[in-house]
Scaffold this motif. Structure first.
Motif, mmCIF file in Angstrom:
data_model
loop_
_atom_site.group_PDB
_atom_site.id
_atom_site.type_symbol
_atom_site.label_atom_id
_atom_site.label_comp_id
_atom_site.label_asym_id
_atom_site.label_seq_id
_atom_site.Cartn_x
_atom_site.Cartn_y
_atom_site.Cartn_z
ATOM 1 N N VAL A 161 7.208 -4.971 -3.660
ATOM 2 C CA VAL A 161 5.202 -4.871 -3.302
ATOM 3 C C VAL A 161 5.415 -4.920 -2.004
ATOM 4 O O VAL A 161 5.134 -5.867 -1.323
ATOM 5 C CB VAL A 161 4.527 -6.007 -3.899
ATOM 6 C CG1 VAL A 161 2.877 -4.863 -4.298
ATOM 7 C CG2 VAL A 161 4.866 -6.032 -5.380
ATOM 8 N N ASP A 165 0.061 -4.510 0.000
ATOM 9 C CA ASP A 165 -0.856 -3.884 -1.795
ATOM 10 C C ASP A 165 -0.950 -5.404 -2.017
ATOM 11 O O ASP A 165 -0.463 -6.621 -2.366
ATOM 12 C CB ASP A 165 -0.600 -3.081 -1.922
ATOM 13 C CG ASP A 165 0.025 -1.983 -1.744
ATOM 14 O OD1 ASP A 165 -0.737 -1.172 -1.163
ATOM 15 O OD2 ASP A 165 0.471 -0.695 -2.716
ATOM 16 N N TRP A 166 -1.296 -5.389 -3.479
ATOM 17 C CA TRP A 166 -1.483 -6.307 -4.208
ATOM 18 C C TRP A 166 -1.295 -5.617 -5.781
ATOM 19 O O TRP A 166 -2.495 -5.309 -6.638
ATOM 20 C CB TRP A 166 -2.573 -7.160 -4.392
ATOM 21 C CG TRP A 166 -2.747 -8.216 -5.117
ATOM 22 C CD1 TRP A 166 -3.649 -8.907 -5.993
ATOM 23 C CD2 TRP A 166 -3.087 -10.073 -4.194
ATOM 24 N NE1 TRP A 166 -3.361 -10.114 -6.278
ATOM 25 C CE2 TRP A 166 -3.050 -10.548 -5.323
ATOM 26 C CE3 TRP A 166 -2.708 -10.407 -3.036
ATOM 27 C CZ2 TRP A 166 -3.227 -11.809 -4.536
ATOM 28 C CZ3 TRP A 166 -3.337 -11.395 -2.865
ATOM 29 C CH2 TRP A 166 -3.471 -12.217 -3.151
ATOM 30 N N HIS A 167 -0.183 -5.399 -6.211
ATOM 31 C CA HIS A 167 0.101 -4.896 -7.700
ATOM 32 C C HIS A 167 -0.502 -5.605 -9.112
ATOM 33 O O HIS A 167 -0.658 -5.132 -9.788
ATOM 34 C CB HIS A 167 1.072 -4.652 -7.324
ATOM 35 C CG HIS A 167 1.884 -3.105 -7.136
ATOM 36 N ND1 HIS A 167 2.523 -2.560 -6.767
ATOM 37 C CD2 HIS A 167 0.348 -2.698 -5.283
ATOM 38 C CE1 HIS A 167 2.720 -1.684 -5.501
ATOM 39 N NE2 HIS A 167 1.451 -1.627 -5.287
ATOM 40 N N ARG A 171 -0.419 -11.256 -6.901
ATOM 41 C CA ARG A 171 0.174 -9.701 -6.323
ATOM 42 C C ARG A 171 1.132 -9.295 -7.032
ATOM 43 O O ARG A 171 1.653 -8.455 -6.425
ATOM 44 C CB ARG A 171 -0.280 -10.842 -4.802
ATOM 45 C CG ARG A 171 0.432 -9.599 -3.929
ATOM 46 C CD ARG A 171 0.556 -9.636 -2.561
ATOM 47 N NE ARG A 171 1.455 -9.205 -1.453
ATOM 48 C CZ ARG A 171 2.203 -8.574 -1.337
ATOM 49 N NH1 ARG A 171 3.489 -9.371 -1.894
ATOM 50 N NH2 ARG A 171 2.726 -7.873 -0.918
ATOM 51 N N SER A 179 -1.056 -13.775 0.150
ATOM 52 C CA SER A 179 -0.309 -12.407 1.201
ATOM 53 C C SER A 179 0.485 -12.851 2.211
ATOM 54 O O SER A 179 0.213 -13.696 2.513
ATOM 55 C CB SER A 179 -1.262 -11.895 1.575
ATOM 56 O OG SER A 179 -1.789 -10.871 2.437
ATOM 57 N N LYS A 220 -4.299 -3.566 -5.796
ATOM 58 C CA LYS A 220 -4.068 -2.848 -4.598
ATOM 59 C C LYS A 220 -3.505 -1.959 -4.230
ATOM 60 O O LYS A 220 -2.345 -2.423 -4.268
ATOM 61 C CB LYS A 220 -5.154 -3.482 -3.695
ATOM 62 C CG LYS A 220 -4.666 -1.883 -2.203
ATOM 63 C CD LYS A 220 -3.876 -2.346 -1.452
ATOM 64 C CE LYS A 220 -4.171 -0.863 0.100
ATOM 65 N NZ LYS A 220 -3.067 -1.420 0.598
ATOM 66 N N VAL A 221 -2.789 -0.929 -4.889
ATOM 67 C CA VAL A 221 -1.718 0.371 -4.983
ATOM 68 C C VAL A 221 -2.520 1.386 -3.432
ATOM 69 O O VAL A 221 -3.127 2.224 -3.936
ATOM 70 C CB VAL A 221 -1.766 0.850 -6.219
ATOM 71 C CG1 VAL A 221 -0.769 2.061 -5.881
ATOM 72 C CG2 VAL A 221 -1.997 -0.579 -7.158
ATOM 73 N N ARG A 222 -1.488 1.313 -2.697
ATOM 74 C CA ARG A 222 -1.695 2.655 -1.412
ATOM 75 C C ARG A 222 -3.419 2.354 -0.564
ATOM 76 O O ARG A 222 -3.381 0.896 -0.645
ATOM 77 C CB ARG A 222 -1.748 3.846 -1.921
ATOM 78 C CG ARG A 222 0.232 3.444 -1.954
ATOM 79 C CD ARG A 222 0.260 5.214 -2.554
ATOM 80 N NE ARG A 222 -0.317 5.611 -3.704
ATOM 81 C CZ ARG A 222 0.415 6.063 -5.164
ATOM 82 N NH1 ARG A 222 1.317 4.952 -5.525
ATOM 83 N NH2 ARG A 222 -0.779 6.796 -6.097
ATOM 84 N N ASP A 223 -3.902 3.285 -1.763
ATOM 85 C CA ASP A 223 -5.272 3.400 -1.063
ATOM 86 C C ASP A 223 -6.946 2.722 -1.473
ATOM 87 O O ASP A 223 -8.033 3.451 -1.299
ATOM 88 C CB ASP A 223 -6.064 4.376 -0.013
ATOM 89 C CG ASP A 223 -5.936 6.027 -1.227
ATOM 90 O OD1 ASP A 223 -4.972 5.374 -2.006
ATOM 91 O OD2 ASP A 223 -5.916 6.793 -0.958
ATOM 92 N N TYR A 746 -5.269 -7.521 1.437
ATOM 93 C CA TYR A 746 -4.993 -6.387 1.606
ATOM 94 C C TYR A 746 -4.951 -5.548 2.979
ATOM 95 O O TYR A 746 -5.399 -5.914 3.754
ATOM 96 C CB TYR A 746 -5.246 -5.307 0.012
ATOM 97 C CG TYR A 746 -6.651 -4.793 0.617
ATOM 98 C CD1 TYR A 746 -6.682 -3.498 1.620
ATOM 99 C CD2 TYR A 746 -7.729 -5.477 -0.031
ATOM 100 C CE1 TYR A 746 -8.209 -2.863 1.567
ATOM 101 C CE2 TYR A 746 -8.687 -5.347 -0.545
ATOM 102 C CZ TYR A 746 -9.149 -3.875 1.358
ATOM 103 O OH TYR A 746 -10.595 -4.203 1.213
ATOM 104 N N THR A 748 -4.627 -1.830 5.266
ATOM 105 C CA THR A 748 -5.672 -0.410 4.593
ATOM 106 C C THR A 748 -3.897 0.089 5.904
ATOM 107 O O THR A 748 -3.323 -0.632 7.041
ATOM 108 C CB THR A 748 -6.920 -0.483 5.218
ATOM 109 O OG1 THR A 748 -7.202 -0.597 6.545
ATOM 110 C CG2 THR A 748 -7.665 -0.094 4.051
#
Length: 781
Positions: A161, A165-167, A171, A179, A220-223, A746, A748
């Motif tokens: 991951v 991100d936080w898939h 996480r 994180s 959170k995946v990419r944006d 997360y 950006t």
């Protein structure tokens, strides 16, 4: 007239304390209240006779109470206050000149002198001095520090991951709630500010069930952030701005028969074989409270029609009994090796004809059933043939799973069989798998190992939390693949996740006996050497706002059946401690895989249970269904059960605070480094008082590489940042609603680290409802 009224008040107090105290003493409790009652009565008699000796007697009562209170509880202000508050206030009243003049004497010249104040004033000053000193002390606080140095240079975080991100719910598949972002540190966390705020629009409605709760941890995946709401909406937000990208309403409706109306999270999956940008190449899977699993296109929220039945998997299939509202999934499934693995929740203690607790693996693309593991029929995992049903009422797993793809194992926190408080007629398989941690083969569903945490569970001590996976450096400096399993009874099981064998020792200890004639108790129960299980409650642990409700709680404690942890249910009423909410619940714990330390929120709230014979249970009403509080019907069983928190006459806990802590553990040594009261009564009382009592909570923590732990959860509406090393609060942000979810972090594209919290309240603990998603960051330069 004033003296007469004062004497009357003292007499009434003396009679109440004396009568209640005698009842308590007969039950085997403290004799203090009898003695105090006699002291009040003697003071009242002397007041009626206008004797100055009343002040001396009362001074002795204050000093005696002070000595008794310190002997019982030491210099703990929160326990000293109720014992002496009323007595000190009345002592101050007796010191008033208007009282003392009427107890004085006249000189030969006719001048009236007030009774001497010195003995009573000295006792009063001594009590105030003790109170002042105790306010500076916390005898229950454990101060210490976790190791700062990294124990593993390249820790296994569980999958690939990206750092920002936080898939998955925790996480990664390991459920560490860690994180690897370090922009926010103990030095700058005090400057955190709100970056953006979003409201989902899904609010608690008048017709909702009581336990309508926001427990979601977004992904959170990419944006993009992905989350769900209590009424099973799925929402995608821009991670940098909080702007809504899409929203999907599952139309799961409202059903008053549901015990829970919540969603802890969604699951994300990217098809490695799909062409980038093609429809449903990336999916979000949404569990619903009407027993569906819906596949959505992560790009736009549209239903992926090629999954299962037009995009919907019906989880009620294969159930012999299926009344609407009694089976659903509140937790996100896990996705591994092309399979989506999911369990389900049932309404506790409603009926002996509950749905099965089967765990199923479906093809993540098509929704076809790959395997099923039913703890009532554990040796057959091949897909259930058409027309057959799973075992009725087998133990389920309602919380979050974790998995180790390298070992090929998925780890399940298992619940108990309904009815939770009745163990008659349980099968051999139920006795083995209920209230345990089970490791299944990811590809076949076959059992690899099982570790039971309660034998013959009669207390609803299901394993509530996602097992946390972490590599712990062993004695030979080699990493041992470990699993940390938090339990309701406060034990932390630290196991070799390959075999289920203990890394931190587990022993069997004798357990209380005395079950009802139809049932039995296990002769021993397991306990881990790493445990937050509290000592048994005694009379000195009883609490109240005043000495009167404290006395009532002492009497009620003596009337209940209680021989410590695992006292069996009874017709008379049993004290259950730790209680049904558990020391740990679904919020689990967070670990730092570098430092190999753990941060958690142990909570202590006693419950009571009382078995109710079937013939005494009134006809079914809508309000009588499975719940942690009130009458649980257990239809089909010889007994229902009436249960709820152990509260006093003023509806506050009978046990003394603290009811909630934060704690840090060194997982290499198994030592508890610190334990501090957590939370205030700010939102528990009519006035916003900041008193740090240590309040209950439900929710989970998160750790960041920056050396911080973040936690909402407590019943005051705050998100707090703690120094992971010491456990001390470094920052707190006021929330617009209860924070009974688990925060995440997360980053950006520009490298900014965010802390995200969902604040929507929790129906069972009564925090402020809402629909807020709030992101925090450091101020921009």
């Amino acid at each position: 007239m004033l003296i007469t009224l004062t004497a009357l008040v003292f007499a009434l107090i003396g009679l109440a304390l004396g009568a209640g105290g005698l009842w308590l003493a007969v039950l085997g409790g403290s004799w203090y209240y009898v003695i105090a009652g006699l002291g009040f009565l003697l003071t009242a008699f002397l007041l009626f006779r206008r004797r100055s000796a009343a002040l001396i007697v009362y001074a002795l009562l204050i000093l005696g109470t002070l000595g008794w209170a310190i002997w019982e509880v030491g210099f703990d202000w929160w326990q000293l206050g109720p014992r002496g508050g009323v007595i000190i206030l009345l002592g101050l009243w007796l010191l008033l000149p208007a009282i003392r003049r009427r107890l004085g004497f006249a000189s030969p010249s006719g001048e009236v002198y007030a009774a001497g104040a010195l003995p009573l004033a000295a006792a009063f000053i001594a009590a105030i001095a003790v109170a002042g000193y105790s306010m500076t002390q916390d005898p229950l606080d454990l101060a210490g520090e976790l190791p700062v140095a990294a124990a593993a240079a390249t820790p296994d975080l569980g999958g690939n991951v990206p750092e920002g991100d936080w898939h998955q719910y925790g996480r990664t598949s390991y459920g560490q709630r860690y994180s690897p972002l370090g922009q926010i540190t103990p030095d700058n966390v005090g400057t955190l500010e709100v970056a953006w705020q979003y409201q989902t629009g899904d609010v608690k409605l008048p017709d909702d069930v009581g336990e309508t709760t926001y427990q979601v941890t977004p992904l959170k995946v990419r944006d993009t952030l992905y989350l769900c709401t209590p009424h099973n909406w799925a929402i995608a937000l821009d991670a940098a701005s909080g702007k809504e990208k899409w929203k999907f309403d599952s139309n799961s409706g409202m059903n008053p028969d549901r015990q829970h109306q919540t969603c802890r999270g969604v699951s994300y999956h990217a098809d490695p074989a799909a062409t980038a940008g093609s429809p449903c190449a990336e999916r979000v899977y949404l569990p619903t409270s009407d027993a569906r699993l819906i596949a959505l296109d992560a790009a736009n929220g549209l239903v992926c029609k090629d999954f299962a039945d037009q995009g919907v998997l019906h989880l009620e299939e294969g159930m012999k009994y299926n009344p609407a509202g009694y089976y659903y999934s509140t937790s996100p499934p896990v996705i591994v090796a092309g399979k989506i693995i999911i369990g389900g929740a049932v309404n506790d203690n409603y009926s002996t004809e509950e749905q099965s607790g089967v765990i199923r693996a479906f093809d993540v693309d098509s929704g076809a059933l790959v395997w099923n593991w039913d703890s009532g029929n554990p040796d057959v995992t091949t897909p259930l043939p058409q027309g057959q049903t799973y075992t009725t009422n087998s133990p389920n797993s309602w919380s979050v799973f974790s998995y180790d793809e390298k070992l090929g194992l998925v780890y399940l926190p298992m619940g108990n069989q309904v009815p939770d408080q009745l163990g008659m007629g349980r099968s051999e398989h139920v006795e083995k798998y209920a209230s345990s941690i089970v490791a299944l083969d990811i590809n076949t569903g076959a059992v690899r190992w099982v570790r039971q945490t309660v034998h013959h569970d009669l207390w609803d001590m299901d394993v509530p939390a996602q097992p946390v996976l972490i590599d712990i450096t062993g004695k030979d400096d080699q990493p041992v693949p470990a699993l940390v399993g938090p339990t309701k009874q406060g034990d932390l099981y630290v196991l070799d996740r390959r075999t289920g064998e203990p890394i931190i020792p587990i022993k069997e200890i004798p357990a209380p006996t005395g079950a009802i004639p139809e049932d039995f108790t296990a002769p021993t129960q397991p306990i881990s050497d790493l445990s937050f299980s509290p000592p048994p409650l005694t009379g000195k642990d009883m609490w109240g706002v005043t000495m009167f409700d404290q006395l009532a709680c002492r009497i009620n404690l003596q009337r209940l059946k209680y021989a410590g942890r695992y006292t069996p249910p009874s017709l008379e009423g049993t004290l259950v401690y730790p209680g049904n909410f558990g020391v740990f619940n679904w919020g689990a714990v967070a670990v730092d895989p570098e430092r190999q330390v753990m941060f958690g929120m142990p909570t202590y709230l006693a419950f009571t249970s009382r078995l109710v014979p079937r013939e005494q249970i009134p006809p079914k009403e809508q309000s009588q269904k499975g719940s942690e509080q009130g009458l649980n019907r257990n239809d089909g069983a010889p007994y229902g059960v009436f249960m709820g928190p152990f509260l006093g006459p003023l509806k506050i806990p009978c046990q003394a605070p603290p009811w909630g802590y934060v704690a840090g553990v060194d997982l290499k040594t198994g030592e508890i480094a610190y334990k501090h009261r957590n939370g205030t009564v700010h939102d528990m009382t009519p006035l916003p008082l900041p008193f740090k009592v240590g309040v209950p909570g439900i929710g989970g923590p998160m750790i960041t590489k920056g050396g911080l732990a973040f936690l909402g959860a407590a019943v005051d509406n705050y998100l707090r940042a703690y120094d992971l090393t010491t456990g001390r609060v470094l920052w707190e942000g006021r929330l617009p609603a209860g924070g009974q979810s688990t925060p995440m972090s997360y980053a950006t594209a520009d490298g900014t680290q965010y802390i995200l919290m969902v604040a929507g309240g929790h129906g069972s603990v009564g925090t402020t409802p809402g629909d807020y998603v709030i992101a925090y960051r450091l101020p921009k330069e």
